[in-house]
Write a protein that holds these residues in place. Structure first.
Motif, PDB file in Angstrom:
ATOM      1  N   THR A   1       0.611  -0.766  -0.126  1.00 38.24           N
ATOM      2  CA  THR A   1       0.008  -0.051  -0.267  1.00 38.24           C
ATOM      3  C   THR A   1       0.769   1.983  -0.308  1.00 38.24           C
ATOM      4  N   MET A   2       0.444   2.443  -0.930  1.00 36.86           N
ATOM      5  CA  MET A   2       1.574   3.099  -1.049  1.00 36.86           C
ATOM      6  C   MET A   2       0.415   4.382  -1.278  1.00 36.86           C
ATOM      7  N   VAL A   3       1.132   6.271  -0.314  1.00 38.47           N
ATOM      8  CA  VAL A   3       0.859   7.084  -0.612  1.00 38.47           C
ATOM      9  C   VAL A   3       2.127   7.715  -1.140  1.00 38.47           C
ATOM     10  N   VAL A   4       1.900   8.673  -2.441  1.00 41.76           N
ATOM     11  CA  VAL A   4       3.191   8.728  -3.276  1.00 41.76           C
ATOM     12  C   VAL A   4       2.770  10.532  -3.540  1.00 41.76           C
ATOM     13  N   VAL A   5       2.963  11.226  -2.677  1.00 39.66           N
ATOM     14  CA  VAL A   5       3.224  12.415  -3.310  1.00 39.66           C
ATOM     15  C   VAL A   5       3.882  12.747  -4.415  1.00 39.66           C
ATOM     16  N   THR A   6       3.701  13.254  -5.708  1.00 37.68           N
ATOM     17  CA  THR A   6       4.930  13.226  -6.379  1.00 37.68           C
ATOM     18  C   THR A   6       4.769  13.981  -8.132  1.00 37.68           C
ATOM     19  N   HIS A   7       5.096  14.958  -8.430  1.00 37.63           N
ATOM     20  CA  HIS A   7       5.531  15.860  -9.357  1.00 37.63           C
ATOM     21  C   HIS A   7       5.580  14.516 -10.627  1.00 37.63           C
ATOM     22  N   GLU A   8       5.584  12.924 -10.878  1.00 36.90           N
ATOM     23  CA  GLU A   8       6.411  12.380 -11.645  1.00 36.90           C
ATOM     24  C   GLU A   8       5.087  12.240 -12.495  1.00 36.90           C
ATOM     25  N   MET A   9       4.355  12.466 -13.446  1.00 39.01           N
ATOM     26  CA  MET A   9       3.150  12.165 -13.874  1.00 39.01           C
ATOM     27  C   MET A   9       3.041  11.000 -14.894  1.00 39.01           C
ATOM     28  N   GLY A  10       3.964  10.853 -15.471  1.00 35.98           N
ATOM     29  CA  GLY A  10       4.629   9.469 -15.889  1.00 35.98           C
ATOM     30  C   GLY A  10       4.507   8.159 -14.999  1.00 35.98           C
ATOM     31  N   PHE A  11       5.091   8.108 -14.118  1.00 35.71           N
ATOM     32  CA  PHE A  11       4.339   7.131 -12.808  1.00 35.71           C
ATOM     33  C   PHE A  11       3.362   7.519 -12.177  1.00 35.71           C
ATOM     34  N   ALA A  12       2.368   8.454 -11.920  1.00 37.36           N
ATOM     35  CA  ALA A  12       1.026   8.629 -11.521  1.00 37.36           C
ATOM     36  C   ALA A  12       0.464   7.831 -12.323  1.00 37.36           C
ATOM     37  N   ARG A  13       0.411   7.449 -13.626  1.00 38.21           N
ATOM     38  CA  ARG A  13      -0.397   7.506 -14.764  1.00 38.21           C
ATOM     39  C   ARG A  13       0.030   5.503 -14.783  1.00 38.21           C
ATOM     40  N   ALA A  14       1.123   4.887 -14.515  1.00 36.65           N
ATOM     41  CA  ALA A  14       1.289   4.159 -14.990  1.00 36.65           C
ATOM     42  C   ALA A  14       1.269   2.618 -14.250  1.00 36.65           C
ATOM     43  N   VAL A  15       1.562   3.143 -12.240  1.00 34.86           N
ATOM     44  CA  VAL A  15       1.827   2.321 -11.499  1.00 34.86           C
ATOM     45  C   VAL A  15       0.368   2.763 -10.425  1.00 34.86           C
ATOM     46  N   ALA A  16       0.260   4.240 -10.751  1.00 30.08           N
ATOM     47  CA  ALA A  16      -1.097   4.558  -9.259  1.00 30.08           C
ATOM     48  C   ALA A  16      -3.027   3.923  -9.320  1.00 30.08           C
ATOM     49  N   ASN A  17      -2.992   3.307  -9.113  1.00 25.71           N
ATOM     50  CA  ASN A  17      -4.441   2.967  -8.644  1.00 25.71           C
ATOM     51  C   ASN A  17      -5.601   4.377  -9.077  1.00 25.71           C
ATOM     52  N   ARG A  18      -5.491   4.974  -8.224  1.00 20.35           N
ATOM     53  CA  ARG A  18      -5.610   6.000  -7.874  1.00 20.35           C
ATOM     54  C   ARG A  18      -4.496   7.437  -8.197  1.00 20.35           C
ATOM     55  N   VAL A  19      -5.411   9.176  -8.531  1.00 20.71           N
ATOM     56  CA  VAL A  19      -4.650  10.090  -8.778  1.00 20.71           C
ATOM     57  C   VAL A  19      -5.332  10.837  -7.710  1.00 20.71           C
ATOM     58  N   VAL A  20      -5.129  12.183  -6.994  1.00 15.32           N
ATOM     59  CA  VAL A  20      -5.365  12.743  -6.349  1.00 15.32           C
ATOM     60  C   VAL A  20      -5.358  14.054  -6.809  1.00 15.32           C
ATOM     61  N   PHE A  21      -5.867  14.909  -6.448  1.00 12.82           N
ATOM     62  CA  PHE A  21      -5.472  16.706  -7.066  1.00 12.82           C
ATOM     63  C   PHE A  21      -5.020  17.237  -5.805  1.00 12.82           C
ATOM     64  N   MET A  22      -4.715  18.479  -5.535  1.00 12.96           N
ATOM     65  CA  MET A  22      -5.026  18.696  -4.314  1.00 12.96           C
ATOM     66  C   MET A  22      -4.470  20.490  -5.181  1.00 12.96           C
ATOM     67  N   ASP A  23      -4.651  21.494  -4.216  1.00 12.84           N
ATOM     68  CA  ASP A  23      -4.855  22.910  -4.214  1.00 12.84           C
ATOM     69  C   ASP A  23      -5.902  23.549  -3.726  1.00 12.84           C
ATOM     70  N   GLY A  24      -4.704  24.244  -3.039  1.00 11.58           N
ATOM     71  CA  GLY A  24      -5.248  25.409  -2.308  1.00 11.58           C
ATOM     72  C   GLY A  24      -5.646  24.519  -0.869  1.00 11.58           C
ATOM     73  N   GLY A  25      -5.315  23.808  -0.689  1.00 11.89           N
ATOM     74  CA  GLY A  25      -5.308  22.754   0.781  1.00 11.89           C
ATOM     75  C   GLY A  25      -6.798  21.765   0.672  1.00 11.89           C
ATOM     76  N   GLU A  26      -7.093  21.419  -0.545  1.00 12.45           N
ATOM     77  CA  GLU A  26      -8.589  21.143  -1.176  1.00 12.45           C
ATOM     78  C   GLU A  26      -8.091  20.254  -1.542  1.00 12.45           C
ATOM     79  N   LEU A  27      -8.365  19.340  -1.130  1.00  8.93           N
ATOM     80  CA  LEU A  27      -8.623  17.928  -2.495  1.00  8.93           C
ATOM     81  C   LEU A  27      -9.588  18.177  -3.254  1.00  8.93           C
ATOM     82  N   VAL A  28      -9.005  18.707  -4.580  1.00  4.95           N
ATOM     83  CA  VAL A  28     -10.336  18.947  -5.859  1.00  4.95           C
ATOM     84  C   VAL A  28     -10.624  17.920  -6.214  1.00  4.95           C
ATOM     85  N   TYR A  29      -9.874  16.649  -7.011  1.00  2.26           N
ATOM     86  CA  TYR A  29     -10.349  15.346  -7.724  1.00  2.26           C
ATOM     87  C   TYR A  29      -9.603  14.716  -7.838  1.00  2.26           C
TER      88      TYR A  29
END
Lengths: 311, 251
Positions: B197-225
């Motif tokens: 089980t992994m939670v990864v804060v990252t800027h590597e979009m390629g990694f997120a696209r290839a490995v993640a089950n779910r991608v979370v977008f945060m902005d301004g202290g809120e979970l946006v999407y």
């Protein structure tokens, strides 16, 4: 960098000689009698060690051996290897009479004083490090009481003169607790130096990156485990040069224990000056002896710094 | 990729954090992570993604809300934080290896101190983990003798040594030279494949696209999407997400 002109070094030598000559001229002005020849005997005594009779008794001399039979009865005492026998066979001596002298070189008062200074410094350093480590940890503690106590200790000690602290320890605590001069001296010096060590330890701990504590805590280590195994080893390594510098200060500060009934190097110097009226030679010699001690320490420190720069 | 279970391992509910100076770092963030899931958190800098990650193992306190990890209420006053943290391995942007210890000792320290493993057990384990991240031959090296990528791989081994139930990665490749990023991502991918089980804060979009089950977008202290990666990257409906992706993705 441009190569240095060696002439500057010549200027240094010239200036030092000039200052020396000025000092010499000043002593001539006050008709000072230089008697350097009297200094060595205060370092090493070649006269030999006097052997005194402990009790009243009759002596029997055979060669270099003296046998003393106490007048009031008791076991005869044997004194072997008396090189210069100053009593004759069958003579009656009283307590504290000189039986003779053992040849050889014994340390003079200055060397004895140096040894006392070394002992005081070494003991004080050990206690100061322990005290400083505890107070330094207190300074960065999360517990407000520990933080306050450590801060009060450091501010009180750093805000008052060591000499005044010595007086307080010796005349007040020393009297109340019946401390010997040596114990009082070590106590005062340890408490004083400990406050400075605490600040060195504190800044060493603060110099270790916050990420180190975080990483250790994130692995489930307690604050103390993280401090003990991760932060402190790095903090102390950083602090070593400053700690070594502080120990040089400690050696110099130890001269103030001469106000207590304790014959350290400085007190020895004072006693000799009082009996010889050769203050310049004696104090120069004493200063040189301190310089040798502190110089040896700073060479050690520089080696340490070099070694750590490589690590 | 192994399929995540339906069992919720981390449940962050309505988490908010306000700094003493009034700055709102997190606002009502809710995030669930299932056992075996890989969740990547992306977003512009200052969006609160690292802060959120650090509240999960209480490296950061919260103002309101709660975080439940494997049944433990992480921010409850009576919770043993050291226990919580043994269950969550953390990998930092700056590696934070212990510079006075060798790579092997870095991995051995916490198991010996916290789990009370014997020297032999800890060493055997550490050697295995260093081999796993491809650094068996660097066991006796100090961190200063290792490249950034190697240091980060040791840091991963160090976190794994506690046998955590979840691994938290805080921008693990952001401090690396570009050519060292791949070796770290490769180790992380391997972990994901093993079902960690992994939670990864990252800027590597390629990694997120290839490995993640779910991608979370945060902005301004809120979970946006949040969404599965394909949906996340292809049909971003959200205005703020679209502009963020427009900036970070190659066109």
């Amino acid at each position: 960098m441009r190569p240095e002109n060696p002439a500057w070094r010549l200027l240094t030598v010239a200036l030092v000689l000039l200052i020396g000559a000025g000092l010499y001229w000043a002593t001539i002005k006050v008709n000072y009698q230089w008697r350097w020849d009297r200094v060595p005997e205060y370092l090493l005594m070649t006269g030999g060690e006097e052997v005194l009779s402990p009790v009243d008794g009759t002596v029997a001399v055979s060669g270099k051996q003296i046998i003393l039979t106490p007048l009031l009865g008791g076991e005869p005492q044997t004194f072997p290897q008396i090189d210069v026998v100053q009593v004759s066979d069958g003579e009656i001596v009283f307590a504290n009479n000189t039986l003779g002298k053992k040849a050889g070189v014994t340390p003079g008062p200055l060397l004895v004083g140096l040894w006392v200074t070394l002992q005081i410094s070494a003991w004080s350093l050990v206690f100061a490090l322990v005290l400083g480590l505890i107070a330094g940890l207190g300074r960065v503690s999360a517990n407000p009481a520990a933080r306050d106590m450590a801060a009060i200790y450091v501010e009180l000690i750093r805000g008052t003169p060591l000499l005044v602290q010595m007086f307080i320890v010796y005349f007040f605590l020393g009297t109340v607790l019946n401390l010997s001069g040596f114990v009082a001296g070590v106590a005062a010096l340890s408490v004083f130096t400990g406050a400075y060590v605490a600040e060195i330890v504190r800044s060493g701990i603060e110099g270790v990156s916050k990420g180190q504590m975080e990483a250790a805590r994130s692995l489930g280590m307690s604050h103390w485990q993280a401090m003990r195994h991760v932060v402190l080893p790095q903090a102390l390594k950083r602090s070593l040069p400053a700690l070594a510098g502080q120990s040089i200060n400690l050696v110099k500060d130890s001269s103030l224990v001469s106000i207590m009934a304790l014959t350290d190097l400085t007190k020895a110097g004072r006693e000799i000056v009082a009996s010889t009226f050769s203050p310049f030679e004696v104090w120069f010699t004493v200063a040189l002896m301190y310089l040798v001690l502190t110089g040896a320490l700073s060479v050690f420190v520089r080696r340490l710094e070099k070694k750590m720069a490589h690590d | 990729m192994t399929k995540p279970t339906t069992e919720v391992l981390i449940d962050a509910r309505e988490v908010s954090k306000v700094y003493p100076n009034g700055t709102q770092a997190l606002t009502n963030v809710s995030l669930q992570v299932r056992r075996g899931e890989v969740v990547c958190i992306v977003g512009p800098s200052g969006s609160g993604k690292s802060t959120l990650l650090r509240t999960l193992n209480a490296m950061e306190s919260i103002t309101s809300g709660e975080v439940i990890m494997d049944g433990l209420n992480v921010h409850a006053p009576k919770t043993n934080l050291n226990e919580v943290r043994t269950h969550a391995g953390m990998v930092f942007q700056q590696f934070n290896l212990f510079p006075h210890k060798t790579a092997l000792e870095n991995v051995m320290l916490a198991p010996m101190q916290v789990l009370k493993h014997t020297l032999d057990t800890a060493r055997a384990n550490a050697e295995k983990l260093l081999a796993k991240v491809g650094l068996a031959e660097k066991a006796q090296s100090r961190p200063s003798q290792l490249s950034g990528g190697q240091q980060q791989r040791v840091a991963i081994a160090r976190a794994l040594a506690m046998q955590p139930r979840v691994m938290l990665f805080d921008e693990p490749t952001s401090a690396l030279d570009p050519e060292k990023v791949g070796e770290v991502l490769e180790v992380m991918k391997q972990l994901a494949l093993e079902g960690m089980t992994m939670v990864v804060v990252t800027h590597e979009m390629g990694f997120a696209r290839a490995v993640a089950n779910r991608v979370v977008f945060m902005d301004g202290g809120e979970l946006v999407y949040q969404d599965a990666p394909e949906a996340f990257f292809s049909n971003a409906q959200h205005e703020r997400l679209r502009s963020f992706l427009g900036q970070v993705l190659p066109h």
